[in-house]
Design a protein around this motif. Structure first.
Motif, PDB file in Angstrom:
ATOM      1  N   GLY A  94       0.882  -1.236  -0.060  1.00 48.03           N
ATOM      2  CA  GLY A  94      -0.108  -0.075  -0.035  1.00 48.03           C
ATOM      3  C   GLY A  94       0.736   1.131   0.249  1.00 48.03           C
ATOM      4  O   GLY A  94       0.202   2.304   0.043  1.00 48.03           O
ATOM      5  N   ASP A  95       2.148   1.140  -0.182  1.00 46.50           N
ATOM      6  CA  ASP A  95       3.132   2.042  -0.058  1.00 46.50           C
ATOM      7  C   ASP A  95       3.016   2.899  -1.533  1.00 46.50           C
ATOM      8  O   ASP A  95       2.700   2.298  -2.517  1.00 46.50           O
ATOM      9  CB  ASP A  95       4.414   1.638   0.077  1.00 46.50           C
ATOM     10  CG  ASP A  95       4.757   1.211   1.700  1.00 46.50           C
ATOM     11  OD1 ASP A  95       3.803   1.686   2.416  1.00 46.50           O
ATOM     12  OD2 ASP A  95       5.591   0.704   1.859  1.00 46.50           O
ATOM     13  N   ARG A  96       3.482   4.187  -1.548  1.00 43.95           N
ATOM     14  CA  ARG A  96       3.658   4.855  -2.854  1.00 43.95           C
ATOM     15  C   ARG A  96       5.028   5.020  -3.214  1.00 43.95           C
ATOM     16  O   ARG A  96       5.848   5.119  -2.279  1.00 43.95           O
ATOM     17  CB  ARG A  96       3.147   6.234  -2.619  1.00 43.95           C
ATOM     18  CG  ARG A  96       3.212   7.216  -3.845  1.00 43.95           C
ATOM     19  CD  ARG A  96       2.817   8.639  -3.373  1.00 43.95           C
ATOM     20  NE  ARG A  96       2.447   9.529  -4.392  1.00 43.95           N
ATOM     21  CZ  ARG A  96       3.333  10.484  -4.756  1.00 43.95           C
ATOM     22  NH1 ARG A  96       4.297  10.673  -4.017  1.00 43.95           N
ATOM     23  NH2 ARG A  96       3.289  11.175  -5.850  1.00 43.95           N
ATOM     24  N   VAL A  97       5.780   4.651  -4.304  1.00 36.37           N
ATOM     25  CA  VAL A  97       6.912   4.691  -4.875  1.00 36.37           C
ATOM     26  C   VAL A  97       6.984   5.965  -5.891  1.00 36.37           C
ATOM     27  O   VAL A  97       6.488   5.943  -6.718  1.00 36.37           O
ATOM     28  CB  VAL A  97       7.272   3.663  -5.377  1.00 36.37           C
ATOM     29  CG1 VAL A  97       8.483   3.412  -6.369  1.00 36.37           C
ATOM     30  CG2 VAL A  97       7.012   2.344  -4.799  1.00 36.37           C
ATOM     31  N   GLU A  98       7.959   6.980  -5.424  1.00 40.02           N
ATOM     32  CA  GLU A  98       8.108   7.970  -6.178  1.00 40.02           C
ATOM     33  C   GLU A  98       9.527   7.860  -6.717  1.00 40.02           C
ATOM     34  O   GLU A  98      10.536   7.901  -5.962  1.00 40.02           O
ATOM     35  CB  GLU A  98       7.849   9.490  -5.282  1.00 40.02           C
ATOM     36  CG  GLU A  98       8.031  10.550  -6.085  1.00 40.02           C
ATOM     37  CD  GLU A  98       7.970  11.819  -5.083  1.00 40.02           C
ATOM     38  OE1 GLU A  98       8.482  12.890  -5.735  1.00 40.02           O
ATOM     39  OE2 GLU A  98       7.199  11.814  -4.167  1.00 40.02           O
ATOM     40  N   PHE A 118      10.724  11.147 -12.755  1.00 41.06           N
ATOM     41  CA  PHE A 118      10.230  10.095 -13.686  1.00 41.06           C
ATOM     42  C   PHE A 118       8.895  10.164 -13.085  1.00 41.06           C
ATOM     43  O   PHE A 118       7.827  10.355 -14.270  1.00 41.06           O
ATOM     44  CB  PHE A 118      10.797   8.764 -13.584  1.00 41.06           C
ATOM     45  CG  PHE A 118      10.466   7.726 -14.285  1.00 41.06           C
ATOM     46  CD1 PHE A 118      10.699   7.987 -15.663  1.00 41.06           C
ATOM     47  CD2 PHE A 118       9.736   6.765 -13.679  1.00 41.06           C
ATOM     48  CE1 PHE A 118      10.065   6.915 -16.459  1.00 41.06           C
ATOM     49  CE2 PHE A 118       9.131   5.702 -14.608  1.00 41.06           C
ATOM     50  CZ  PHE A 118       9.538   5.754 -15.958  1.00 41.06           C
ATOM     51  N   GLY A 119       8.535   9.791 -12.234  1.00 37.51           N
ATOM     52  CA  GLY A 119       6.812   9.831 -11.797  1.00 37.51           C
ATOM     53  C   GLY A 119       6.906   9.070 -10.484  1.00 37.51           C
ATOM     54  O   GLY A 119       7.622   8.681  -9.874  1.00 37.51           O
ATOM     55  N   ALA A 120       5.420   8.672 -10.249  1.00 37.53           N
ATOM     56  CA  ALA A 120       5.188   7.780  -8.951  1.00 37.53           C
ATOM     57  C   ALA A 120       4.399   6.954  -9.363  1.00 37.53           C
ATOM     58  O   ALA A 120       3.241   7.022 -10.101  1.00 37.53           O
ATOM     59  CB  ALA A 120       4.537   9.168  -7.798  1.00 37.53           C
ATOM     60  N   PHE A 134      -1.298   2.828 -10.462  1.00 36.84           N
ATOM     61  CA  PHE A 134      -1.510   3.912 -10.964  1.00 36.84           C
ATOM     62  C   PHE A 134      -0.330   4.646 -11.240  1.00 36.84           C
ATOM     63  O   PHE A 134       0.412   4.535 -10.467  1.00 36.84           O
ATOM     64  CB  PHE A 134      -2.654   4.774 -10.303  1.00 36.84           C
ATOM     65  CG  PHE A 134      -2.883   6.282 -10.671  1.00 36.84           C
ATOM     66  CD1 PHE A 134      -3.529   6.181 -11.716  1.00 36.84           C
ATOM     67  CD2 PHE A 134      -2.230   7.075 -10.138  1.00 36.84           C
ATOM     68  CE1 PHE A 134      -3.973   7.537 -12.411  1.00 36.84           C
ATOM     69  CE2 PHE A 134      -2.490   8.470 -10.568  1.00 36.84           C
ATOM     70  CZ  PHE A 134      -3.159   8.685 -11.608  1.00 36.84           C
ATOM     71  N   PHE A 135      -0.019   5.261 -12.158  1.00 35.22           N
ATOM     72  CA  PHE A 135       1.363   5.934 -12.597  1.00 35.22           C
ATOM     73  C   PHE A 135       0.780   7.381 -12.807  1.00 35.22           C
ATOM     74  O   PHE A 135       0.032   7.348 -13.761  1.00 35.22           O
ATOM     75  CB  PHE A 135       2.253   5.091 -13.780  1.00 35.22           C
ATOM     76  CG  PHE A 135       3.277   5.798 -14.055  1.00 35.22           C
ATOM     77  CD1 PHE A 135       4.331   5.835 -12.843  1.00 35.22           C
ATOM     78  CD2 PHE A 135       3.324   6.665 -15.022  1.00 35.22           C
ATOM     79  CE1 PHE A 135       5.669   6.537 -13.552  1.00 35.22           C
ATOM     80  CE2 PHE A 135       4.695   7.376 -15.411  1.00 35.22           C
ATOM     81  CZ  PHE A 135       5.760   7.215 -14.301  1.00 35.22           C
ATOM     82  N   LYS A 136       1.658   8.188 -12.107  1.00 34.57           N
ATOM     83  CA  LYS A 136       1.646   9.779 -12.413  1.00 34.57           C
ATOM     84  C   LYS A 136       2.879  10.060 -12.686  1.00 34.57           C
ATOM     85  O   LYS A 136       3.919   9.898 -12.136  1.00 34.57           O
ATOM     86  CB  LYS A 136       1.080  10.371 -11.128  1.00 34.57           C
ATOM     87  CG  LYS A 136       0.955  11.900 -11.567  1.00 34.57           C
ATOM     88  CD  LYS A 136       0.258  12.632 -10.383  1.00 34.57           C
ATOM     89  CE  LYS A 136       0.190  14.091 -10.807  1.00 34.57           C
ATOM     90  NZ  LYS A 136      -0.362  14.846  -9.700  1.00 34.57           N
ATOM     91  N   GLN A 170       9.403  16.630 -14.654  1.00 33.66           N
ATOM     92  CA  GLN A 170      10.717  16.596 -15.819  1.00 33.66           C
ATOM     93  C   GLN A 170      10.354  15.583 -16.940  1.00 33.66           C
ATOM     94  O   GLN A 170      10.690  16.230 -18.189  1.00 33.66           O
ATOM     95  CB  GLN A 170      11.825  16.137 -15.364  1.00 33.66           C
ATOM     96  CG  GLN A 170      12.463  17.124 -14.344  1.00 33.66           C
ATOM     97  CD  GLN A 170      13.896  16.660 -13.673  1.00 33.66           C
ATOM     98  OE1 GLN A 170      13.670  15.379 -13.187  1.00 33.66           O
ATOM     99  NE2 GLN A 170      14.848  17.243 -13.353  1.00 33.66           N
ATOM    100  N   LEU A 171       9.645  14.360 -16.684  1.00 35.09           N
ATOM    101  CA  LEU A 171       9.372  13.444 -17.781  1.00 35.09           C
ATOM    102  C   LEU A 171       8.240  14.079 -18.672  1.00 35.09           C
ATOM    103  O   LEU A 171       8.216  14.100 -19.840  1.00 35.09           O
ATOM    104  CB  LEU A 171       8.942  12.347 -17.208  1.00 35.09           C
ATOM    105  CG  LEU A 171       8.236  11.223 -18.228  1.00 35.09           C
ATOM    106  CD1 LEU A 171       9.235  10.880 -19.267  1.00 35.09           C
ATOM    107  CD2 LEU A 171       7.718   9.891 -17.545  1.00 35.09           C
ATOM    108  N   ARG A 172       7.026  14.877 -18.115  1.00 41.61           N
ATOM    109  CA  ARG A 172       6.158  15.244 -18.697  1.00 41.61           C
ATOM    110  C   ARG A 172       6.583  16.512 -19.709  1.00 41.61           C
ATOM    111  O   ARG A 172       6.370  16.428 -20.815  1.00 41.61           O
ATOM    112  CB  ARG A 172       5.125  16.127 -17.761  1.00 41.61           C
ATOM    113  CG  ARG A 172       3.755  16.192 -18.198  1.00 41.61           C
ATOM    114  CD  ARG A 172       2.821  16.526 -17.231  1.00 41.61           C
ATOM    115  NE  ARG A 172       2.935  17.081 -15.920  1.00 41.61           N
ATOM    116  CZ  ARG A 172       3.168  16.523 -14.815  1.00 41.61           C
ATOM    117  NH1 ARG A 172       2.988  15.429 -14.674  1.00 41.61           N
ATOM    118  NH2 ARG A 172       3.594  17.379 -14.000  1.00 41.61           N
TER     119      ARG A 172
END
Length: 95
Positions: A40-44, A48-50, A79-81, A85-87
């Protein structure tokens, strides 16, 4: 790009590393991201993104062939956001 193409590209950029070591590194990164999301953790990854998870509640859907109602169970989806910088790079903006 596939996982094997990524491994090959990283190997070419780092000729001092053995192919099997690059495979282990890439596998370990993917495994850790997967494990963190399962907890349930978020990976940032800055720039690049999260990666995170979203929950879809149970609902009543329809079978498209028959039109019958079907109950769809609650599910968790990845889900990837994209990062800023990538955007910007994808949209042709460079700093």
């Amino acid at each position: 790009m596939t996982k094997s193409e990524l491994i090959l590209k990283i190997g070419q950029m780092n000729p001092h590393l053995y192919h099997r070591d690059v495979e282990r590194i890439v596998g370990a990164i993917f495994e850790e991201i997967t494990t963190a999301l399962a907890r349930g953790d978020r990976v940032e990854l800055r720039g690049f993104g999260a990666f995170s998870i979203k929950q879809r509640e149970a609902r009543v859907g329809r079978n498209p062939r028959t039109g019958d109602t079907v109950s769809v169970a609650r599910k968790v989806i990845p889900f990837f956001k994209t990062g800023k910088q990538l955007r910007e790079r994808l949209n042709g903006k460079t700093e």
